[in-house]
Scaffold this motif. Structure first.
Motif, PDB file in Angstrom:
ATOM      1  N   TYR A 223       5.201   3.931   0.196  1.00  0.00           N
ATOM      2  CA  TYR A 223       3.888   3.483  -0.585  1.00  0.00           C
ATOM      3  C   TYR A 223       2.972   2.629   0.596  1.00  0.00           C
ATOM      4  O   TYR A 223       2.216   1.779   0.164  1.00  0.00           O
ATOM      5  CB  TYR A 223       4.460   2.463  -0.769  1.00  0.00           C
ATOM      6  CG  TYR A 223       5.949   2.312  -2.253  1.00  0.00           C
ATOM      7  CD1 TYR A 223       5.573   2.686  -3.356  1.00  0.00           C
ATOM      8  CD2 TYR A 223       6.747   3.785  -1.787  1.00  0.00           C
ATOM      9  CE1 TYR A 223       6.327   2.461  -4.477  1.00  0.00           C
ATOM     10  CE2 TYR A 223       7.776   3.756  -3.496  1.00  0.00           C
ATOM     11  CZ  TYR A 223       8.271   3.489  -4.605  1.00  0.00           C
ATOM     12  OH  TYR A 223       7.754   3.812  -5.357  1.00  0.00           O
ATOM     13  N   LYS A 225       1.643   0.782   3.068  1.00  0.00           N
ATOM     14  CA  LYS A 225       1.249  -1.078   2.584  1.00  0.00           C
ATOM     15  C   LYS A 225       1.190  -1.346   1.215  1.00  0.00           C
ATOM     16  O   LYS A 225       1.300  -0.991   0.680  1.00  0.00           O
ATOM     17  CB  LYS A 225      -0.078  -1.365   3.325  1.00  0.00           C
ATOM     18  CG  LYS A 225      -0.367  -3.206   3.361  1.00  0.00           C
ATOM     19  CD  LYS A 225      -1.327  -3.629   4.232  1.00  0.00           C
ATOM     20  CE  LYS A 225      -1.745  -2.807   5.341  1.00  0.00           C
ATOM     21  NZ  LYS A 225      -3.347  -3.693   6.493  1.00  0.00           N
ATOM     22  N   CYS A 226       2.190  -2.486   1.310  1.00  0.00           N
ATOM     23  CA  CYS A 226       2.878  -3.007   0.005  1.00  0.00           C
ATOM     24  C   CYS A 226       2.566  -4.788   0.450  1.00  0.00           C
ATOM     25  O   CYS A 226       3.077  -5.255   1.272  1.00  0.00           O
ATOM     26  CB  CYS A 226       3.994  -3.241  -0.615  1.00  0.00           C
ATOM     27  SG  CYS A 226       4.230  -1.029  -0.733  1.00  0.00           S
ATOM     28  N   LYS A 232       4.173  -1.549  -6.883  1.00  0.00           N
ATOM     29  CA  LYS A 232       3.264  -0.982  -6.368  1.00  0.00           C
ATOM     30  C   LYS A 232       4.206   0.210  -7.292  1.00  0.00           C
ATOM     31  O   LYS A 232       4.982   0.672  -6.739  1.00  0.00           O
ATOM     32  CB  LYS A 232       2.879  -1.206  -4.754  1.00  0.00           C
ATOM     33  CG  LYS A 232       2.310   0.467  -4.905  1.00  0.00           C
ATOM     34  CD  LYS A 232       1.966  -0.056  -2.889  1.00  0.00           C
ATOM     35  CE  LYS A 232       0.524   1.409  -2.965  1.00  0.00           C
ATOM     36  NZ  LYS A 232       0.301   1.069  -1.581  1.00  0.00           N
ATOM     37  N   THR A 283       8.918   2.196  -9.699  1.00  0.00           N
ATOM     38  CA  THR A 283       7.811   0.594  -8.974  1.00  0.00           C
ATOM     39  C   THR A 283       8.101   0.232  -8.079  1.00  0.00           C
ATOM     40  O   THR A 283       9.316  -0.384  -8.692  1.00  0.00           O
ATOM     41  CB  THR A 283       7.458   0.038 -10.582  1.00  0.00           C
ATOM     42  OG1 THR A 283       6.425   0.664 -11.644  1.00  0.00           O
ATOM     43  CG2 THR A 283       6.648  -1.451 -10.294  1.00  0.00           C
ATOM     44  N   ARG A 285       8.510  -3.534  -5.421  1.00  0.00           N
ATOM     45  CA  ARG A 285       8.337  -4.578  -5.255  1.00  0.00           C
ATOM     46  C   ARG A 285       9.256  -4.866  -3.995  1.00  0.00           C
ATOM     47  O   ARG A 285      10.448  -5.521  -4.174  1.00  0.00           O
ATOM     48  CB  ARG A 285       8.617  -5.830  -6.501  1.00  0.00           C
ATOM     49  CG  ARG A 285       7.367  -7.469  -6.373  1.00  0.00           C
ATOM     50  CD  ARG A 285       8.245  -7.833  -7.768  1.00  0.00           C
ATOM     51  NE  ARG A 285       9.661  -8.364  -7.503  1.00  0.00           N
ATOM     52  CZ  ARG A 285      10.478  -8.938  -8.463  1.00  0.00           C
ATOM     53  NH1 ARG A 285      10.106  -9.407  -9.454  1.00  0.00           N
ATOM     54  NH2 ARG A 285      11.619  -9.474  -8.341  1.00  0.00           N
ATOM     55  N   THR A 286       8.255  -5.197  -3.190  1.00  0.00           N
ATOM     56  CA  THR A 286       9.506  -5.574  -2.076  1.00  0.00           C
ATOM     57  C   THR A 286       9.288  -7.381  -1.905  1.00  0.00           C
ATOM     58  O   THR A 286       9.245  -8.476  -1.842  1.00  0.00           O
ATOM     59  CB  THR A 286       8.358  -5.626  -0.213  1.00  0.00           C
ATOM     60  OG1 THR A 286       6.524  -6.289  -0.816  1.00  0.00           O
ATOM     61  CG2 THR A 286       8.001  -4.212  -0.366  1.00  0.00           C
ATOM     62  N   ALA A 313       8.144   1.697   2.634  1.00  0.00           N
ATOM     63  CA  ALA A 313       6.980   0.788   2.515  1.00  0.00           C
ATOM     64  C   ALA A 313       6.549  -0.425   3.616  1.00  0.00           C
ATOM     65  O   ALA A 313       7.943  -0.618   4.659  1.00  0.00           O
ATOM     66  CB  ALA A 313       6.911  -0.008   1.413  1.00  0.00           C
ATOM     67  N   SER A 315       6.042  -4.206   4.740  1.00  0.00           N
ATOM     68  CA  SER A 315       5.622  -5.177   3.358  1.00  0.00           C
ATOM     69  C   SER A 315       4.595  -6.323   4.264  1.00  0.00           C
ATOM     70  O   SER A 315       5.379  -6.337   5.122  1.00  0.00           O
ATOM     71  CB  SER A 315       7.077  -5.831   3.320  1.00  0.00           C
ATOM     72  OG  SER A 315       7.504  -7.062   1.840  1.00  0.00           O
TER      73      SER A 315
END
Length: 360
Positions: A223, A225-226, A232, A283, A285-286, A313, A315
């Motif tokens: 992923y 950068k989140c 994402k 999908t 979500r951090t 990812a 975060s």
């Protein structure tokens, strides 16, 4: 004397009723009182006489006509001799019946029920016809011996019991849900109520195999950068490379990893047809500001160890930029307010909370 001292019934179906007429006439010179002696053997008890005694006069040119009916619920050969006592005589009249009680005849439309190659845990159905070819009605029960004795039943049979009239047929639906990767060699049997078990058996064949499946990517789902708590989406592809259907499931995420990041799938489970694939959108979500590495498991029916893909990812928080790096007030008058403007811009996809302050 009897009109016949031997009656050969031949083959007769179990529970089928057959009747005979037997005559007794007086050939002597005095009236004759006759009486049937009771005879209670297993097969003898299946005979019924319309008359068990009577009187015959002399020179009446008549006979006592007796209706004899036979109906047996047991199988086998028999030879039963009945005796008639004659009043005033030590001699007896004898009447012998012989024959063979046989089971009803019936057949399946198939000599073998072959499901061929089947996919693990996928239902497949076959329909066969059971035909009653005998002259009597039958009460049947269809079953697969041993099914469900140790593990969950793999065969669901519709219309597995009932009454079938002579020359009629019944459609038997057999749904097979294989739960073992193996060659199946079983039998479908028919029991007849009141007659016996395993009166007919038909082989059942099947070859249960596990589908050939791969997952792309096979190692990391990147992923990059989140932004913190901003969703994402990336995709994985589950590929069915074989000729059998495949059933997959995205394994629910454990609570511990949810403290780091939470992922959801748009297609949490499904069926993949042979030689095709399924794209699943994941999908993310951090929940923390850090490098994120959490496992994502994909379970495929029949494969004991789930596929694992590492969700990776970085975060980060919001990205804010100012339009200048320095506020230059130049020469200012003492005790006189001077104003300069600083423009800041949020270049990220999440809200940014800010506080302005100065320090020396």
């Amino acid at each position: 004397m009897c009109s016949s001292d031997l009656q050969d019934i031949g083959d007769i179906f179990v529970n089928y009723e057959k009747g005979f007429d037997v005559g007794i006439e007086n050939t002597g010179e005095i009236d004759c009182h006759w009486k049937l002696i009771p005879y209670e053997t297993p097969f003898g008890s299946k005979f019924h006489f319309s008359k068990t005694e009577g009187i015959l006069g002399v020179n009446q040119n008549v006979r006592d006509l007796i209706r004899v009916t036979f109906r047996s619920d047991i199988l086998g050969e028999f030879s039963e001799t009945f005796r008639f006592a004659l009043e005033g005589s030590s001699e007896m009249l004898t009447l012998t019946f012989k024959g063979h009680v046989v089971a009803p005849t019936f057949k399946f439309s198939e000599e073998i029920i072959d499901f061929g190659q089947v996919s693990y845990k996928f239902p497949i159905k076959k329909t066969v016809r059971l035909t009653n070819t005998s002259e009597v009605d039958i009460n049947y029960v269809v079953r697969v011996p041993g099914d469900g004795r140790i593990v969950q039943s793999e065969f669901n049979i519709t219309n597995d019991r009932g009454r079938l009239e002579k020359s009629k047929e019944a459609l038997i639906d057999i749904e097979f849900i294989p739960s073992h990767q193996q060659q199946y060699d079983m039998v479908l049997v028919v029991d007849l109520e009141g007659v016996g078990q395993d009166m007919l058996a038909v082989p059942i064949k099947a070859d249960c195999q596990v589908p050939n499946v791969s997952v792309t990517p096979s190692d990391y789902l990147e992923y990059d950068k989140c932004f913190l708590r901003h969703p994402k989406t990336r995709s994985i592809e589950i590929v069915n490379e074989g000729d059998l259907k495949a059933k997959y499931e995205i394994v629910p995420q454990d609570d511990q990893s949810k403290r780091i990041a939470v992922y959801t799938a748009d297609k949490e489970s499904g069926i993949i047809q042979p030689r095709s694939s399924q794209v699943v959108n994941i999908t993310l979500r951090t929940e923390i500001l850090s490098t994120v590495r959490i496992p994502l498991y994909i379970k495929v029916e029949g494969i004991p160890i789930p596929f694992m893909v590492t969700v990776h990812a970085t975060s980060t928080g919001p990205l804010v930029e100012a339009d200048t790096e320095e506020l230059d007030y130049g020469s200012v008058t003492v005790l006189h307010d001077e104003t300069r403007k600083l423009k800041i811009k949020n270049k990220s996809q999440i809200p940014a909370e800010y506080t302005a302050f100065t320090k020396q």
